[in-house]
Design an enzyme around this catalytic site. Structure first.
Site, short mmCIF file in Angstrom:
data_model
loop_
_atom_site.label_atom_id
_atom_site.label_comp_id
_atom_site.label_asym_id
_atom_site.label_seq_id
_atom_site.Cartn_x
_atom_site.Cartn_y
_atom_site.Cartn_z
N ASP A 1 20.25 -5.26 26.63
CA ASP A 1 19.85 -5.80 25.33
C ASP A 1 21.11 -6.16 24.54
O ASP A 1 22.23 -5.84 24.94
CB ASP A 1 18.96 -4.81 24.57
CG ASP A 1 19.64 -3.47 24.33
OD1 ASP A 1 20.86 -3.38 24.46
OD2 ASP A 1 18.92 -2.51 24.00
N SER A 2 20.94 -6.80 23.41
CA SER A 2 22.09 -7.35 22.69
C SER A 2 22.77 -6.33 21.79
O SER A 2 23.89 -6.54 21.34
CB SER A 2 21.65 -8.54 21.83
OG SER A 2 20.83 -8.09 20.75
N GLY A 3 22.09 -5.23 21.49
CA GLY A 3 22.61 -4.25 20.54
C GLY A 3 22.07 -4.41 19.14
O GLY A 3 22.23 -3.53 18.30
N GLY A 4 21.41 -5.53 18.87
CA GLY A 4 20.93 -5.80 17.52
C GLY A 4 19.92 -4.81 17.02
O GLY A 4 19.98 -4.38 15.85
N GLY B 1 10.88 -8.53 17.78
CA GLY B 1 10.36 -8.20 16.46
C GLY B 1 8.95 -7.65 16.45
O GLY B 1 8.31 -7.63 15.40
N ASP C 1 9.80 -3.40 28.65
CA ASP C 1 10.61 -2.19 28.80
C ASP C 1 10.18 -1.19 27.74
O ASP C 1 9.66 -1.58 26.69
CB ASP C 1 12.09 -2.49 28.62
CG ASP C 1 12.44 -2.66 27.14
OD1 ASP C 1 12.91 -1.69 26.51
OD2 ASP C 1 12.22 -3.76 26.59
N CYS D 1 -2.37 10.26 43.13
CA CYS D 1 -0.97 9.87 42.96
C CYS D 1 -0.12 10.45 44.09
O CYS D 1 -0.33 11.59 44.51
CB CYS D 1 -0.46 10.34 41.60
SG CYS D 1 1.27 9.92 41.27
N CYS E 1 3.35 10.63 43.93
CA CYS E 1 4.68 11.02 43.47
C CYS E 1 4.93 12.49 43.81
O CYS E 1 3.99 13.25 44.07
CB CYS E 1 4.82 10.78 41.97
SG CYS E 1 4.14 12.11 40.93
N CYS F 1 2.84 15.20 41.89
CA CYS F 1 1.42 15.32 42.25
C CYS F 1 1.24 15.74 43.70
O CYS F 1 0.25 16.42 44.04
CB CYS F 1 0.72 13.98 42.02
SG CYS F 1 0.66 13.49 40.27
N HIS G 1 6.86 11.20 37.80
CA HIS G 1 5.45 10.85 37.81
C HIS G 1 5.16 9.67 36.88
O HIS G 1 4.46 8.73 37.26
CB HIS G 1 4.58 12.04 37.40
CG HIS G 1 3.18 11.63 37.08
ND1 HIS G 1 2.22 11.40 38.06
CD2 HIS G 1 2.58 11.30 35.89
CE1 HIS G 1 1.10 10.97 37.48
NE2 HIS G 1 1.29 10.92 36.18
#
Length: 375
Positions: A92-95, A216, A266, A304, A306, A309, A335
């Protein structure tokens, strides 16, 4: 752009599935990007993150610039080598972090001057500085530098912020230059105002980017307002470029965003929840701190695969969560990330098969059932 491309394979309504090709590997879309804020997905080894099905990670420009420093990361071979992750990375830009974490922030046309939340040292971020830091980190997808006001905010504040971000977008494009194999994404702003979103999209398309983010949102406006914005915002962006919704989110946010045309997302939620005893499952959220799990020999989710589980009971997970053992955050983060990537795989398959509407209905029906009854 040489070495970076986006292929749209199928659509179902507004939902899309495709592939982003980069020199470091392919990203299947819709894609969920685990957040590796400071060069690590907390409580996870890189190989374990890859094992969940993640094609790409997010790194944070603000945090890495403050510690250990972008120049140091560059000297040590770039962020991929530094954190032992050989797949694509988006920074990301840091903004957003400047807006949300920094003290005594001063905003001008040139950029943002701020004090570090770590030690109080003073720094300046500008579009040019953000591009320089992200180049030093060596990320595959670079985000333009923008300004993001928290919502709700007065229209004139949102309008001024959006137009400043569009001027910064042009400066980001100019500073990014020609970097074959690396992509630059622009960020649409405009709050919840459709006309400002349209103006922002027009400005970004005139500049020209390899992908486009919807910025935003997920900043306090609520899901209903976010979805109403996405109903029109996605349509304003080019069909032949990836669309990235920043900072989202909960599983139902993700499914709703995909239904409106989003390709990338994300969020820190899977890892943050895992460290606080919260698990995300097909039936919704489960709090492993609750006493109802103390004697339960069943797995967290019987379907699941993972490690949490497959090899541990709810009773054990409850015990290590309540005891504050490190393995609790490790197992529940694994998980949660596994569940998120399984959700994305299901979405991609449903879009490709033309059955996304049925998938969406089934997703909500399973969550409406709630967790399995106590033993």
């Amino acid at each position: 752009m040489s070495g970076f491309s986006f292929t749209l394979d199928a659509t179902c309504g507004k939902a899309r599935t495709g592939r982003i090709s980069t020199p470091r590997g392919e990203i299947r879309t819709p894609a969920f990007m685990p957040v590796g804020t400071a060069g690590t997905v907390k409580a996870m080894l890189p190989d374990s993150v890859a094992a969940t099905g993640a094609d790409i990670l997010l790194g944070n420009t603000y945090h890495l610039m403050l510690r250990p420093g972008a120049e140091r990361v560059a000297r040590l071979g770039g962020l991929h080598a530094f954190m032992n992750w050989d797949r694509p990375i988006l920074t990301d830009s840091g903004g957003f972090q400047v807006m949300s974490l920094s003290d005594l922030r001063k905003l001008t046309e040139d950029g943002v001057t701020f004090k570090s939340h770590i030690d109080g040292s003073r720094h300046m971020f500008s579009p040019e500085k953000s591009m320089e830091i992200q180049k030093l980190l060596g990320s595959d997808i670079v985000m333009a530098f923008d300004e993001c006001p928290a919502l709700p905010a007065p229209r004139d504040r949102i309008e001024a912020s959006m137009r400043l971000s569009m001027r910064w977008a042009q400066r980001s494009r100019d500073a990014f230059g020609d970097r074959p194999g690396h992509a630059l994404f622009g960020i649409q702003q405009g709050g919840l105002e459709p006309d400002l979103r349209a103006e922002s999209a027009k400005a970004l398309k005139a500049i020209g980017f390899d992908g486009y983010a919807v910025g935003g949102l997920a900043v306090g406006e609520g899901q209903e307002a976010m979805f109403a914005c996405l109903d029109t915002a996605c349509d304003m962006l080019p069909e032949d470029r990836p669309r990235y919704l920043m900072g989202v989110g909960k599983p139902d946010d993700i499914v709703g965003a995909v239904a409106r045309g989003i390709d990338m997302m994300d969020c820190v939620l899977p890892s943050r929840s895992g460290r606080t005893g919260q698990a995300w499952t097909r039936r919704g959220q489960v709090n492993l701190r609750n006493a109802r799990h103390a004697d339960d020999p069943r797995p967290l989710d019987e379907a699941c695969t993972c490690p949490a589980c497959r090899s541990y009971s709810r009773a054990y997970l409850h015990h290590v969560v309540r005891s504050g053992e490190m393995i609790a955050g490790m197992l529940l983060t694994w998980h949660n990330l596994h569940y998120y990537q399984e959700l994305m795989a299901g979405i991609r398959a449903a879009v490709a098969a033309g059955t996304f509407a049925g998938f969406e209905a089934g997703f909500h029906a399973a969550r409406a059932e709630g967790d399995i009854p106590p033993r």
